[in-house]
Scaffold this active site. Structure first.
Site, short mmCIF file in Angstrom:
data_model
loop_
_atom_site.label_atom_id
_atom_site.label_comp_id
_atom_site.label_asym_id
_atom_site.label_seq_id
_atom_site.Cartn_x
_atom_site.Cartn_y
_atom_site.Cartn_z
N THR A 21 80.14 73.22 -32.38
CA THR A 21 80.02 74.24 -31.54
C THR A 21 80.78 73.72 -30.28
OG1 THR A 21 78.85 76.03 -30.28
CG2 THR A 21 77.80 73.81 -30.65
N ASN A 22 80.68 74.41 -29.18
CA ASN A 22 81.47 73.97 -27.83
C ASN A 22 80.50 74.39 -26.76
OD1 ASN A 22 82.06 76.85 -26.87
ND2 ASN A 22 83.35 76.74 -28.95
N ARG A 23 80.97 74.03 -25.64
CA ARG A 23 80.21 74.24 -24.34
C ARG A 23 79.95 75.75 -23.74
NH1 ARG A 23 81.99 69.84 -20.56
NH2 ARG A 23 80.25 70.79 -19.22
N ALA A 88 84.51 81.56 -26.72
CA ALA A 88 85.31 80.32 -27.03
C ALA A 88 85.14 80.10 -28.48
CB ALA A 88 84.50 79.41 -26.20
#
Ligand code: CTP
Length: 212
Positions: A21-23, A88
């Site tokens: 995943t991402n932030r 995102a």
């Protein structure tokens, strides 16, 4: 107007207990949904996993992967006048998701990643959307050049860009400092402000562009 908003990260499974995943926190997308509702619009919010409550009154859809985001947008976009792509979305997913938890072994572990569909990049070419299209660009370098490239490549009317190399703004922060790049060549820099305030400014720009 009916406004479709994507928000948050996507989550790409590796095995039954792990994922990539991402932030992204979803704060900017949820603030946009709130601002659009406040301005009297109908809102479809398609969101990856975040720790935020959907604003009351939105048509809410929760998704996990980029492919699920793509499918949800494909279903929802025919009714939209405006689409704002704030999510995102992971660019890659794991080629073969393990059915059982991967056990550790000696040596290195290699995961093969394959490209996810580009949801925003499909909006004109695949979904045939003709409404007002807003994209986001989170960059760590060459902000202006990268943002203008995305504006053109993804056929957006407005590209909202921010510099995520700065720790005081952007990912998971309550504030942001953004630049607007319009398809007609206009550019505008907004002073650093809360995401709620920035969301109101974005909705106001969209309304103005559609009035002109
Ligand atoms: N986006 C999308 N689907 C993807 C990737 C990105 O809808 N698979 C959207 C984002 O919501 C955002 C815009 O495209 O509005 C730009 O996202 P970004 O990740 O910065 O763009 P990329 O096309 O992935 O470009 P790059 O990897 O070159 O930075």
């Amino acid at each position: 107007m009916r406004i479709l908003i994507t928000a948050g990260p996507t989550r790409e499974p590796i095995d039954p207990v792990r994922y990539l995943t991402n932030r992204s926190s979803g704060k900017m997308g949820y603030a946009l949904a709130g601002a659009a509702l406040e301005a009297g619009h109908e809102v479809d919010l398609i969101s990856g996993p975040v720790n935020l409550a959907a604003p009351e009154g939105v048509h809410f859809r929760s998704i996990e992967t980029a492919q699920e985001m793509f499918d949800a947008v494909a279903e929802t976009i025919p009714g939209a006048d405006v689409a704002i792509f704030c999510a995102a979305v992971a660019d890659y997913c794991v080629k073969e998701v393990a059915g059982e938890k991967i056990k550790k072994a000696d040596g290195e572990l290699t995961l093969t990643l394959v490209k996810n569909p580009d949801v925003l990049g499909s909006v004109r070419s695949v979904f045939g959307f003709e409404g007002f299209l807003v994209g986001f660009a989170a960059e760590t370098e060459n902000l202006e050049e990268n943002a203008k490239g995305k504006l053109r490549r993804k056929s957006c009317d407005l590209l909202v860009a921010n510099d995520v190399s700065r720790s005081d703004i952007g990912f998971d922060q309550d504030e942001n400092e953004v630049l607007f790049f319009f398809a007609d060549g206009r550019e505008e820099r907004l002073a650093k402000a809360g995401k709620r305030e920035i969301a109101r400014e974005i909705i106001a720009r969209v309304e103005k562009a559609l009035q002109d």
